[in-house]
Design a protein around this motif. Structure first.
Motif, PDB file in Angstrom:
ATOM      1  N   GLY A  95       3.623   3.594 -12.725  1.00 24.01           N
ATOM      2  CA  GLY A  95       4.672   4.029 -13.647  1.00 24.01           C
ATOM      3  C   GLY A  95       4.574   5.505 -13.998  1.00 24.01           C
ATOM      4  O   GLY A  95       5.552   6.118 -14.427  1.00 24.01           O
ATOM      5  N   HIS A  96       3.379   6.048 -13.878  1.00 24.92           N
ATOM      6  CA  HIS A  96       3.184   7.477 -14.156  1.00 24.92           C
ATOM      7  C   HIS A  96       2.128   8.007 -13.211  1.00 24.92           C
ATOM      8  O   HIS A  96       1.260   7.252 -12.755  1.00 24.92           O
ATOM      9  CB  HIS A  96       2.569   7.697 -15.555  1.00 24.92           C
ATOM     10  N   ASP A  97       2.200   9.300 -12.958  1.00 24.26           N
ATOM     11  CA  ASP A  97       1.008   9.985 -12.487  1.00 24.26           C
ATOM     12  C   ASP A  97       1.075  11.397 -13.023  1.00 24.26           C
ATOM     13  O   ASP A  97       2.103  12.048 -12.979  1.00 24.26           O
ATOM     14  CB  ASP A  97       0.863   9.993 -10.964  1.00 24.26           C
ATOM     15  N   GLY A 138      -1.849  -6.086 -21.162  1.00 28.22           N
ATOM     16  CA  GLY A 138      -3.061  -5.293 -21.372  1.00 28.22           C
ATOM     17  C   GLY A 138      -2.703  -3.920 -21.893  1.00 28.22           C
ATOM     18  O   GLY A 138      -3.076  -3.542 -22.993  1.00 28.22           O
ATOM     19  N   HIS A 139      -1.937  -3.155 -21.090  1.00 27.44           N
ATOM     20  CA  HIS A 139      -1.457  -1.846 -21.587  1.00 27.44           C
ATOM     21  C   HIS A 139      -0.561  -2.099 -22.804  1.00 27.44           C
ATOM     22  O   HIS A 139      -0.701  -1.463 -23.838  1.00 27.44           O
ATOM     23  CB  HIS A 139      -0.695  -1.133 -20.469  1.00 27.44           C
ATOM     24  N   THR A 140       0.341  -3.058 -22.680  1.00 31.70           N
ATOM     25  CA  THR A 140       1.072  -3.619 -23.823  1.00 31.70           C
ATOM     26  C   THR A 140       1.073  -5.138 -23.621  1.00 31.70           C
ATOM     27  O   THR A 140       0.794  -5.605 -22.513  1.00 31.70           O
ATOM     28  CB  THR A 140       2.547  -3.136 -23.901  1.00 31.70           C
ATOM     29  N   GLY A 175       3.784  -0.328 -13.146  1.00 36.79           N
ATOM     30  CA  GLY A 175       4.002   0.233 -14.480  1.00 36.79           C
ATOM     31  C   GLY A 175       2.756   0.986 -14.911  1.00 36.79           C
ATOM     32  O   GLY A 175       2.175   1.744 -14.124  1.00 36.79           O
ATOM     33  N   ASP A 176       2.295   0.737 -16.157  1.00 38.11           N
ATOM     34  CA  ASP A 176       1.086   1.430 -16.615  1.00 38.11           C
ATOM     35  C   ASP A 176      -0.118   0.499 -16.601  1.00 38.11           C
ATOM     36  O   ASP A 176      -1.157   0.786 -17.189  1.00 38.11           O
ATOM     37  CB  ASP A 176       1.282   1.987 -18.034  1.00 38.11           C
ATOM     38  N   THR A 177       0.016  -0.657 -15.934  1.00 39.43           N
ATOM     39  CA  THR A 177      -1.122  -1.573 -15.837  1.00 39.43           C
ATOM     40  C   THR A 177      -2.198  -0.947 -14.965  1.00 39.43           C
ATOM     41  O   THR A 177      -3.344  -0.786 -15.378  1.00 39.43           O
ATOM     42  CB  THR A 177      -0.661  -2.925 -15.252  1.00 39.43           C
ATOM     43  N   THR A 183       9.063  -2.237 -16.700  1.00 41.99           N
ATOM     44  CA  THR A 183       7.705  -2.789 -16.567  1.00 41.99           C
ATOM     45  C   THR A 183       7.104  -3.070 -17.948  1.00 41.99           C
ATOM     46  O   THR A 183       6.175  -3.860 -18.062  1.00 41.99           O
ATOM     47  CB  THR A 183       6.769  -1.829 -15.801  1.00 41.99           C
ATOM     48  N   HIS A 184       7.619  -2.395 -18.993  1.00 44.13           N
ATOM     49  CA  HIS A 184       7.180  -2.645 -20.379  1.00 44.13           C
ATOM     50  C   HIS A 184       8.036  -1.824 -21.322  1.00 44.13           C
ATOM     51  O   HIS A 184       8.893  -1.061 -20.873  1.00 44.13           O
ATOM     52  CB  HIS A 184       5.694  -2.311 -20.557  1.00 44.13           C
ATOM     53  N   VAL A 185       7.821  -1.995 -22.609  1.00 42.57           N
ATOM     54  CA  VAL A 185       8.477  -1.144 -23.606  1.00 42.57           C
ATOM     55  C   VAL A 185       7.684   0.165 -23.648  1.00 42.57           C
ATOM     56  O   VAL A 185       6.527   0.192 -24.049  1.00 42.57           O
ATOM     57  CB  VAL A 185       8.505  -1.843 -24.986  1.00 42.57           C
TER      58      VAL A 185
HETATM   59 FE   LIG Z   1       3.383   2.946 -21.079  1.00 42.53          FE
END
Ligand SMILES: [Fe+2]
Ligand SMILES: N[C@@H](CCC(=O)N[C@@H](CS)C(=O)NCC(=O)O)C(=O)O
Length: 419
Positions: free
Chosen positions: A170-172, A112-114, A129-131, A56-58
């Motif tokens: 992507g996280h919780d 936005g997040h990256t 992801g982390d969006t 989803t991103h780096v």
């Molecule tokens: Fe991230």
């Protein structure tokens, strides 16, 4: 439908394994290197053929298992092209479709997040992801992140999906596993009832500490992630990010890396060029005065040294000389400050505006040739030797990738800092 939500407790990262029931072709989103054996076992146990590993991103907080999974299974790895990463098979763009068996995933660019963050829409669920996190969202203070872009990505892209679409983040960090677009619109603490300005203000004042592993994770993930660790020794390498040494980076990659840690950026242009414009925090070590052995007392031999000039020629030569002197982690910036400024990355500008050395060389070579021809025609045929000499010098410079004239010009007073 085959769908598994997997968790890495150390980084609180969710990975997602999905597959087509009939063909058993599978996709794994955001795998974590420490969980690679778990993931490979699942793939084997369910008789899956891993077709794609999607990022989803780096990531800044863990190292991806993309490369390790590719090596183990032959899967193709993919990341959004706006991540400016190397070492992935496919560079994704907004609107791309990833096919596996009879299934398809739509790539939605959600920067936005990256700058290179994407969300993946599959059937009735979106992997954000982390969006968009459950009740929150990813931070925007590193890797060319932007609160304004994140607002736009969430409000104009994710929140235009159907309210029933399930949100898999992507996280919780609190054990929550799934939400929906409707729930996030209604309850997300950073977004619900907030204006764009309020959101940007919240995001720009989070003051979070950097992720603990950012300094190893970002370079490793920009380079495609870590390999499968075959032995304890290699395992240690992965754990310290040692697999991630890059030899050259683009301007955007440098900018991303610079948000992860304080970099030693050695700008080898003349003091005059450096005084005109430079990357904040870079150090001027003019190429014609470069003394690699002397730098051994200033930097550790394994320190990451990023060499930059205006176009990438002098910095490449400087990098070669630093490597020859024993530095083991020298990185050259492709395209130099020209590429940096074309990418609209921030530059510090000084009072003076010295013409670049490259333009000075072109003007000097042209001028000397014209003078030689005029002298040859009007005064003495020996004058023709001058353009011939300049021509031969340019050929030599092209072949050897060095330029005597620039070395001479670099020493001229107007190219010094205080001229
Ligand atoms: Fe991230
Ligand atoms: N404590 C974590 C912090 C991780 C972190 O900053 N995560 C990023 C995603 S890569 C984020 O946006 N977190 C959202 C938040 O903490 O609000 C670590 O050290 O790894």
């Amino acid at each position: 439908m085959f769908f598994k939500q997997l968790f890495d407790p150390t980084s609180s990262t969710y990975s997602y394994l999905i597959a087509d029931d009939e063909t058993h072709e599978a996709v794994l989103i955001d795998p974590v290197i420490e969980q690679v054996e778990r993931d490979l076992k699942l793939i084997r146990d369910h008789d899956l053929t891993l077709k794609y590993v999607l990022e989803t991103h780096v990531h800044a907080d863990h190292i991806t298992a993309s490369r390790a999974l590719k090596e183990a299974t032959g899967a193709q790895t993919a990341v959004c092209q706006d991540c400016h990463a190397q070492g992935y098979d496919r560079m994704l763009e907004d609107g791309n479709v990833v096919l596996f068996g009879r299934e398809e995933i739509l790539v939605i660019a959600t920067p936005g997040h990256t700058s290179g963050s994407v969300s993946y829409l599959w059937r009735d669920r979106v992997f954000t992801g982390d969006t968009l996190l459950i009740g929150g969202c990813g931070r925007t203070d590193f890797q060319l992140g932007s609160a304004a872009d994140l607002w736009q990505s969430i409000s104009e892209k994710l929140f235009r999906l159907d309210d029933q679409v399930l949100v898999y983040p992507g996280h919780d960090y609190k054990g929550r596993r799934v939400s929906s677009i409707g729930e996030e619109k209604q309850f997300n603490a950073r977004l619900a009832g907030k204006s764009r300005e309020e959101f940007i203000d919240i995001m720009n004042n989070l003051n979070l500490p950097m992720p603990a592993r950012i300094q190893e994770a970002v370079p490793a993930n920009l380079a495609g992630g870590a390999s499968l660790p075959p032995s304890e020794g290699a395992r240690k390498q992965v754990a310290t990010g040692g697999a991630a040494h890059l030899r050259s980076v683009s301007a955007q990659q440098l900018a991303v890396l610079a948000t992860a840690e304080k970099l030693a950026i050695l700008d080898v242009r003349t003091p005059g060029e450096f005084a005109s414009l430079r990357i904040a925090g870079s150090i001027n070590i003019p190429f014609e005065r470069l003394d690699p052995p002397a730098l051994l007392s200033r930097f550790a031999t394994d320190a990451a040294l990023y060499c930059i000039c205006q176009t990438g020629t002098r910095s490449q030569l400087a990098a070669d000389r630093l490597r020859a002197a024993g530095f083991t982690n020298v990185v050259h910036v492709d395209g130099g400050t020209n590429a940096w400024s074309s990418a609209k990355l921030p530059l510090e500008r000084g009072e003076r505006n010295v013409m670049s050395l490259e333009r000075q060389v072109r003007i000097a070579a042209g001028l000397l040739s014209v003078i030689g021809v005029i002298f040859g025609a009007a005064i003495h045929p020996l004058g023709y030797l001058l353009p011939a000499f300049i021509g031969a010098g340019l050929v030599f410079a092209g072949i050897t990738n060095s330029c005597g004239m620039s070395m001479v010009l670099a020493r001229m007073p107007w190219n010094q800092a205080s001229a």
